[in-house]
Write a protein that holds these residues in place. Structure first.
Motif, short mmCIF file in Angstrom:
data_model
loop_
_atom_site.label_atom_id
_atom_site.label_comp_id
_atom_site.label_asym_id
_atom_site.label_seq_id
_atom_site.Cartn_x
_atom_site.Cartn_y
_atom_site.Cartn_z
N ASN A 391 25.41 52.96 36.00
CA ASN A 391 26.62 53.61 36.51
C ASN A 391 27.17 54.55 35.45
O ASN A 391 27.50 54.14 34.34
N ARG A 392 27.27 55.84 35.81
CA ARG A 392 27.68 56.84 34.81
C ARG A 392 29.16 56.72 34.44
O ARG A 392 29.55 56.97 33.30
N THR A 393 29.98 56.38 35.40
CA THR A 393 31.40 56.25 35.10
C THR A 393 31.63 55.15 34.07
O THR A 393 32.34 55.33 33.07
N GLU A 397 32.80 55.40 30.02
CA GLU A 397 33.91 54.61 29.49
C GLU A 397 33.49 53.81 28.28
O GLU A 397 34.21 53.72 27.28
N ARG A 403 32.98 62.42 31.60
CA ARG A 403 31.80 62.46 32.45
C ARG A 403 30.95 63.68 32.14
O ARG A 403 29.71 63.62 32.10
N ASP A 424 28.00 56.95 41.82
CA ASP A 424 29.18 57.41 41.08
C ASP A 424 30.19 58.05 41.99
O ASP A 424 31.39 57.85 41.86
N GLU A 427 32.09 55.48 44.00
CA GLU A 427 33.08 54.76 43.21
C GLU A 427 34.29 55.63 42.92
O GLU A 427 35.42 55.16 42.85
N ASP A 428 34.05 56.97 42.70
CA ASP A 428 35.17 57.88 42.47
C ASP A 428 36.07 57.92 43.71
O ASP A 428 37.28 58.08 43.60
#
Length: 428
Positions: A391-393, A397, A403, A424, A427-428
């Motif tokens: 997961n990039r988010t 973090e 990002r 991603d 989720e955003d």
């Protein structure tokens, strides 16, 4: 190189015989020479027929009739060896320096944390050089300020009736190295203490170390024993806890708080304001105090705690303002930082960094540092991706990146996985 047979070089391009990494540098040298008549100096690992590679520095110049080029080279083996020795010497000096700093830090922690009053005075004029916090409290009644006695004549803090005896004792210690302990009365309260001293060589002159022990210790009352048990219980709480007066000055702190602010013992923080370590704009001591004054209690107050050694820790604060004859504030600080403690580093990073050490003497220091930073950065980006499940988010973090910055690094290291975009975005 005298035994090398280089007849086979004749008629071949220079770039073919200069080793695997020298072709691009040679091409740039040739292009520069054709354009300007000469080239800058460039370091190339020249490979010889026997297989030996020797670091050499070359420059090229165009012949007058422009029919060819003359290339001059200098052997850099001696320079590379000197560089390696210099680096080894610098590393040895740094290790010795940090050993001395460690010894000094241990001495300072023991000196400040000691419950026994200790004063260091000059053997020449008996003026105070240094005193720990217990000695400052005994002589002045203050809870802080271990520099309050520096430069002051020690005998001035001795009761007038005892000054002659103390002066004689100090003179004997200076002459003989030690003397029998004596009973003296110190400070404004003229409390009775047992004084003993020792002579210690020092630069630029000798010093006397004076130890003070209370002459009599009264048996603790039941209330004092209960109070001590409560303080011990607070000290064992795993989250940081401090008790403040109405102005925010620390009156008591447990060990967990000392760990958060990177202080080795309690005396240096007693009497200090909590605002010293709360640094986040908009969530500092003034903001916390304003909420306490209004609501009397505060929960889940998120801020950053800055340690004495430069670390910054995210904490959640719960606090209560206890009204009474003496207003006190209780503050509980919980570390909520996300860490990589469970992420395996191990041999992967060491293996990746292995080839870097082999380039010493072959590449410039600037290139070595650049390559090392790139390898380490790529390693931790991969670790963060694995830890966040791709997961990039969450990865951004963990790494403290935006990002956009994370996308740029993924693209640079070939870690760009388009399959995670949908996750991603959802989720955003």
């Amino acid at each position: 190189m005298a035994d090398e047979r280089i007849e086979s070089w004749l008629g071949r391009p220079w770039s073919e015989i200069a080793g695997e990494t020298g072709g691009d540098k040679i091409k740039r040298m040739v292009d520069d020479t054709r354009a300007s008549g000469f080239s800058a100096f460039r370091q190339i690992n020249q490979k010889f027929p026997s297989g030996v590679e020797i670091p050499m520095e070359f420059t090229a110049m165009l012949l007058g009739d422009r029919t060819g080029m003359l290339v001059l080279g200098k052997n850099l083996q001696a320079v590379a060896e000197l560089q390696a020795r210099l680096i080894a010497a610098q590393q040895s000096m740094e290790r010795d320096y940090w050993r001395l700093r460690e010894v000094e830090t241990r001495y300072r922690l023991v000196f400040d944390a000691s419950n026994e009053a200790v004063v260091i005075v000059s053997a020449t004029d008996f003026r105070v050089v240094e005193a720990n916090l217990s000695a400052v409290q005994a002589l002045t009644g203050r809870q802080r300020g271990n520099d309050a006695l520096a430069g002051r004549e020690f005998l001035l803090d001795v009761a007038p009736k005892d000054r002659e005896a103390v002066h004689a004792m100090l003179a004997r210690v200076r002459e003989r190295g030690k003397a029998l302990s004596i009973l003296v009365h110190l400070g404004f309260s003229e409390q009775a203490w047992i004084l003993r001293g020792a002579l210690v060589p020092s630069e630029p002159g000798q010093i006397l170390i004076l130890h003070f022990t209370p002459a009599a210790i009264a048996a603790p009352s039941t209330e004092q024993l209960e109070h001590a048990a409560i303080k011990e219980l607070i000290d064992r709480v795993p989250d940081g806890f401090v008790a403040l007066d109405a102005g925010g000055t620390i009156q008591h702190a447990n060990q967990a708080f000392l760990d958060l602010v990177q202080v080795g013992s309690k005396p240096p923080v007693i009497g200090e304001s909590l605002r010293r370590w709360l640094s986040q704009p908009g969530a500092d001591w003034n903001a916390l105090l304003a909420q306490l004054r209004r609501y009397k209690t505060v929960r889940l107050f998120r801020t950053t705690l800055r340690g004495e050694l430069g670390s910054e820790t995210e904490v959640e604060i719960s606090a209560v303002d206890a009204d009474g004859e003496q207003s006190y504030i209780g503050v509980l600080l919980r570390n909520v930082s996300r860490r990589f403690n469970e992420m395996p580093e191990g041999d992967a990073l060491r293996t990746a960094l292995g080839p870097i050490s082999e380039q010493l003497g072959r590449s410039s220091l600037r290139k070595l540092v650049k390559d090392t930073v790139s390898i380490v950065e790529q390693h931790y980006v991969k670790q963060a991706l694995e830890h966040a499940g791709g997961n990039r988010t969450a990865t951004a973090e963990l790494l403290g990146l935006s990002r956009q910055s994370l996308y740029a690094k993924l693209n640079r290291y070939g870690l760009d996985d388009r399959d995670t975009d949908a996750q991603d975005i959802s989720e955003d």
